[in-house]
Write a protein that holds these residues in place. Structure first.
Motif, PDB file in Angstrom:
ATOM      1  N   MET A   1       0.763  -1.250  -0.212  1.00  0.00           N
ATOM      2  CA  MET A   1       0.055  -0.184   0.021  1.00  0.00           C
ATOM      3  C   MET A   1       0.820   1.289  -0.115  1.00  0.00           C
ATOM      4  SD  MET A   1      -3.028  -1.031   0.012  1.00  0.00           S
ATOM      5  CE  MET A   1      -4.219   0.279   0.749  1.00  0.00           C
ATOM      6  N   ILE A   2       0.542   2.311  -0.384  1.00  0.00           N
ATOM      7  CA  ILE A   2       1.195   3.696  -0.612  1.00  0.00           C
ATOM      8  C   ILE A   2       0.096   4.806   0.058  1.00  0.00           C
ATOM      9  CG2 ILE A   2       2.210   5.370  -2.056  1.00  0.00           C
ATOM     10  CD1 ILE A   2       2.973   3.234  -3.928  1.00  0.00           C
ATOM     11  N   ARG A   3       0.637   5.253   1.110  1.00  0.00           N
ATOM     12  CA  ARG A   3       0.082   6.165   1.374  1.00  0.00           C
ATOM     13  C   ARG A   3       0.288   7.657   0.513  1.00  0.00           C
ATOM     14  NH1 ARG A   3      -4.031   6.219   4.697  1.00  0.00           N
ATOM     15  NH2 ARG A   3      -2.849   4.951   5.951  1.00  0.00           N
ATOM     16  N   HIS A   4      -0.890   8.358   0.259  1.00  0.00           N
ATOM     17  CA  HIS A   4      -0.728   9.618  -0.475  1.00  0.00           C
ATOM     18  C   HIS A   4      -1.175  10.906   0.349  1.00  0.00           C
ATOM     19  CE1 HIS A   4      -0.555  12.523  -3.878  1.00  0.00           C
ATOM     20  NE2 HIS A   4      -1.961  12.665  -3.952  1.00  0.00           N
ATOM     21  N   LEU A   5      -0.197  11.672   0.624  1.00  0.00           N
ATOM     22  CA  LEU A   5      -0.565  12.769   1.613  1.00  0.00           C
ATOM     23  C   LEU A   5      -0.338  14.053   0.861  1.00  0.00           C
ATOM     24  CD1 LEU A   5       1.327  11.830   4.884  1.00  0.00           C
ATOM     25  CD2 LEU A   5      -1.265  11.542   4.506  1.00  0.00           C
ATOM     26  N   VAL A   6      -1.565  15.159   0.980  1.00  0.00           N
ATOM     27  CA  VAL A   6      -1.246  16.235   0.371  1.00  0.00           C
ATOM     28  C   VAL A   6      -1.697  17.706   1.167  1.00  0.00           C
ATOM     29  CG1 VAL A   6      -1.826  17.717  -1.743  1.00  0.00           C
ATOM     30  CG2 VAL A   6      -2.217  15.298  -1.813  1.00  0.00           C
ATOM     31  N   LEU A   7      -0.993  18.519   1.682  1.00  0.00           N
ATOM     32  CA  LEU A   7      -1.258  19.585   2.481  1.00  0.00           C
ATOM     33  C   LEU A   7      -1.349  20.766   1.338  1.00  0.00           C
ATOM     34  CD1 LEU A   7       1.063  18.895   5.369  1.00  0.00           C
ATOM     35  CD2 LEU A   7      -1.145  18.017   5.154  1.00  0.00           C
ATOM     36  N   PHE A   8      -2.319  21.540   1.509  1.00  0.00           N
ATOM     37  CA  PHE A   8      -2.794  22.704   0.765  1.00  0.00           C
ATOM     38  C   PHE A   8      -2.719  24.228   1.777  1.00  0.00           C
ATOM     39  CE2 PHE A   8      -4.755  19.440  -1.394  1.00  0.00           C
ATOM     40  CZ  PHE A   8      -4.754  19.267  -2.730  1.00  0.00           C
ATOM     41  N   LYS A   9      -1.933  25.102   1.087  1.00  0.00           N
ATOM     42  CA  LYS A   9      -1.766  26.503   1.706  1.00  0.00           C
ATOM     43  C   LYS A   9      -2.501  27.362   0.773  1.00  0.00           C
ATOM     44  CE  LYS A   9       0.398  28.828   4.940  1.00  0.00           C
ATOM     45  NZ  LYS A   9       0.201  28.680   6.419  1.00  0.00           N
ATOM     46  N   LEU A  10      -3.519  27.934   1.263  1.00  0.00           N
ATOM     47  CA  LEU A  10      -4.295  28.960   0.482  1.00  0.00           C
ATOM     48  C   LEU A  10      -3.248  30.194   0.325  1.00  0.00           C
ATOM     49  CD1 LEU A  10      -7.789  28.964   2.435  1.00  0.00           C
ATOM     50  CD2 LEU A  10      -7.093  28.055   0.119  1.00  0.00           C
ATOM     51  N   ASN A  11      -3.134  30.841  -0.949  1.00  0.00           N
ATOM     52  CA  ASN A  11      -2.272  31.844  -1.194  1.00  0.00           C
ATOM     53  C   ASN A  11      -2.699  33.232  -0.322  1.00  0.00           C
ATOM     54  OD1 ASN A  11      -1.293  30.422  -3.316  1.00  0.00           O
ATOM     55  ND2 ASN A  11      -2.625  31.121  -4.780  1.00  0.00           N
ATOM     56  N   ASP A  12      -1.944  33.969  -0.418  1.00  0.00           N
ATOM     57  CA  ASP A  12      -2.021  35.378   0.625  1.00  0.00           C
ATOM     58  C   ASP A  12      -3.290  35.831   0.045  1.00  0.00           C
ATOM     59  OD1 ASP A  12      -0.074  34.757   2.119  1.00  0.00           O
ATOM     60  OD2 ASP A  12       1.144  35.946   0.831  1.00  0.00           O
ATOM     61  N   GLY A  13      -4.443  36.304   0.988  1.00  0.00           N
ATOM     62  CA  GLY A  13      -5.573  36.970   0.908  1.00  0.00           C
ATOM     63  C   GLY A  13      -6.880  36.133   0.303  1.00  0.00           C
ATOM     64  N   VAL A  14      -6.519  34.802   0.337  1.00  0.00           N
ATOM     65  CA  VAL A  14      -7.467  33.749  -0.146  1.00  0.00           C
ATOM     66  C   VAL A  14      -8.217  33.220   1.103  1.00  0.00           C
ATOM     67  CG1 VAL A  14      -8.379  31.754  -1.310  1.00  0.00           C
ATOM     68  CG2 VAL A  14      -6.562  33.246  -2.364  1.00  0.00           C
ATOM     69  N   LYS A  15      -9.606  33.391   1.351  1.00  0.00           N
ATOM     70  CA  LYS A  15     -10.154  32.820   2.578  1.00  0.00           C
ATOM     71  C   LYS A  15     -10.881  31.541   2.060  1.00  0.00           C
ATOM     72  CE  LYS A  15      -8.924  36.499   4.821  1.00  0.00           C
ATOM     73  NZ  LYS A  15      -7.767  36.598   5.404  1.00  0.00           N
ATOM     74  N   ARG A  16     -11.086  30.647   3.164  1.00  0.00           N
ATOM     75  CA  ARG A  16     -11.975  29.372   3.121  1.00  0.00           C
ATOM     76  C   ARG A  16     -13.350  29.614   2.603  1.00  0.00           C
ATOM     77  NH1 ARG A  16     -10.254  25.836   8.526  1.00  0.00           N
ATOM     78  NH2 ARG A  16      -8.071  25.767   8.055  1.00  0.00           N
ATOM     79  N   ASP A  17     -13.793  30.808   2.724  1.00  0.00           N
ATOM     80  CA  ASP A  17     -15.331  30.955   2.295  1.00  0.00           C
ATOM     81  C   ASP A  17     -15.317  31.674   0.817  1.00  0.00           C
ATOM     82  OD1 ASP A  17     -14.415  33.595   2.919  1.00  0.00           O
ATOM     83  OD2 ASP A  17     -16.337  34.086   4.012  1.00  0.00           O
ATOM     84  N   ASP A  18     -14.290  31.705   0.388  1.00  0.00           N
ATOM     85  CA  ASP A  18     -14.479  32.109  -1.269  1.00  0.00           C
ATOM     86  C   ASP A  18     -14.972  31.258  -1.828  1.00  0.00           C
ATOM     87  OD1 ASP A  18     -13.330  32.290  -3.841  1.00  0.00           O
ATOM     88  OD2 ASP A  18     -11.936  33.981  -3.245  1.00  0.00           O
ATOM     89  N   PRO A  19     -16.067  31.706  -3.068  1.00  0.00           N
ATOM     90  CA  PRO A  19     -16.661  30.456  -3.674  1.00  0.00           C
ATOM     91  C   PRO A  19     -15.670  29.632  -4.310  1.00  0.00           C
ATOM     92  CG  PRO A  19     -17.851  32.589  -3.798  1.00  0.00           C
ATOM     93  CD  PRO A  19     -16.345  32.837  -3.093  1.00  0.00           C
ATOM     94  N   GLN A  20     -14.517  30.037  -4.955  1.00  0.00           N
ATOM     95  CA  GLN A  20     -13.649  28.949  -5.607  1.00  0.00           C
ATOM     96  C   GLN A  20     -13.200  28.069  -4.564  1.00  0.00           C
ATOM     97  OE1 GLN A  20     -10.562  30.922  -7.790  1.00  0.00           O
ATOM     98  NE2 GLN A  20      -9.915  32.090  -6.156  1.00  0.00           N
ATOM     99  N   VAL A  21     -12.776  28.415  -3.499  1.00  0.00           N
ATOM    100  CA  VAL A  21     -12.243  27.646  -2.414  1.00  0.00           C
ATOM    101  C   VAL A  21     -13.276  26.430  -1.978  1.00  0.00           C
ATOM    102  CG1 VAL A  21     -11.129  27.543  -0.191  1.00  0.00           C
ATOM    103  CG2 VAL A  21     -10.762  29.398  -1.875  1.00  0.00           C
ATOM    104  N   VAL A  22     -14.433  27.149  -1.982  1.00  0.00           N
ATOM    105  CA  VAL A  22     -15.547  25.995  -1.272  1.00  0.00           C
ATOM    106  C   VAL A  22     -15.920  25.081  -2.421  1.00  0.00           C
ATOM    107  CG1 VAL A  22     -18.170  25.918  -1.071  1.00  0.00           C
ATOM    108  CG2 VAL A  22     -16.552  27.989   0.098  1.00  0.00           C
ATOM    109  N   ALA A  23     -15.805  25.459  -3.790  1.00  0.00           N
ATOM    110  CA  ALA A  23     -15.926  24.542  -4.662  1.00  0.00           C
ATOM    111  C   ALA A  23     -14.779  23.514  -5.027  1.00  0.00           C
ATOM    112  CB  ALA A  23     -16.188  25.448  -6.267  1.00  0.00           C
ATOM    113  N   GLY A  24     -13.447  23.982  -4.697  1.00  0.00           N
ATOM    114  CA  GLY A  24     -12.413  23.185  -4.676  1.00  0.00           C
ATOM    115  C   GLY A  24     -12.484  22.121  -3.522  1.00  0.00           C
ATOM    116  N   ALA A  25     -13.010  22.630  -2.540  1.00  0.00           N
ATOM    117  CA  ALA A  25     -12.933  21.515  -1.138  1.00  0.00           C
ATOM    118  C   ALA A  25     -14.242  20.469  -1.672  1.00  0.00           C
ATOM    119  CB  ALA A  25     -13.252  22.225  -0.173  1.00  0.00           C
ATOM    120  N   LYS A  26     -15.028  20.899  -2.084  1.00  0.00           N
ATOM    121  CA  LYS A  26     -16.282  20.003  -2.444  1.00  0.00           C
ATOM    122  C   LYS A  26     -15.823  19.051  -3.609  1.00  0.00           C
ATOM    123  CE  LYS A  26     -20.890  19.768  -3.972  1.00  0.00           C
ATOM    124  NZ  LYS A  26     -22.063  20.503  -4.906  1.00  0.00           N
ATOM    125  N   ALA A  27     -15.131  19.641  -4.329  1.00  0.00           N
ATOM    126  CA  ALA A  27     -14.508  18.535  -5.510  1.00  0.00           C
ATOM    127  C   ALA A  27     -13.689  17.355  -5.165  1.00  0.00           C
ATOM    128  CB  ALA A  27     -13.856  19.265  -6.845  1.00  0.00           C
TER     129      ALA A  27
END
Length: 97
Positions: free
Chosen positions: A1-27
């Motif tokens: 088995m292979i563990r695949h870990l990914v950590l994301f850092k939002l760019n400066d000024g980008v907030k979690r409630d930004d519509p594109q971020v919400v859509a990305g998390a949902k995807a």
């Protein structure tokens, strides 16, 4: 088995409630069950607020390197990851377990 870990850092000024971020998390959340190679899948927002912390994490597992390659190339994964390119940077680690 292979563990695949990914950590994301939002760019400066980008907030979690930004519509594109919400859509990305949902995807990413919707990848569960869509890609046969995924043996394990979870993703979520980080709950800690420290300067070195990343914002969003994916923890997943696949059977082997071939499955990892097929997962990465899968159209649903490519579409989800493509959304994040516009508002975040990330690091990954893939290791056997």
């Amino acid at each position: 088995m292979i563990r695949h870990l990914v950590l994301f850092k939002l760019n400066d000024g980008v907030k979690r409630d930004d519509p594109q971020v919400v859509a990305g998390a949902k995807a990413f959340q919707e990848l569960a069950g869509k890609i046969p190679e995924l043996e394990f899948w979870e993703c979520a927002w980080n709950i800690t607020d420290r300067p070195i912390a990343y914002d969003f994490a994916i923890n997943s597992a696949v059977a082997d390197e071939g499955a990892l390659k097929r997962y990465i190339e899968h159209p649903a994964h490519q579409a989800a990851a493509g959304q994040w390119r516009g508002f975040a940077t990330w690091v990954i680690a893939d290791y056997p377990f």
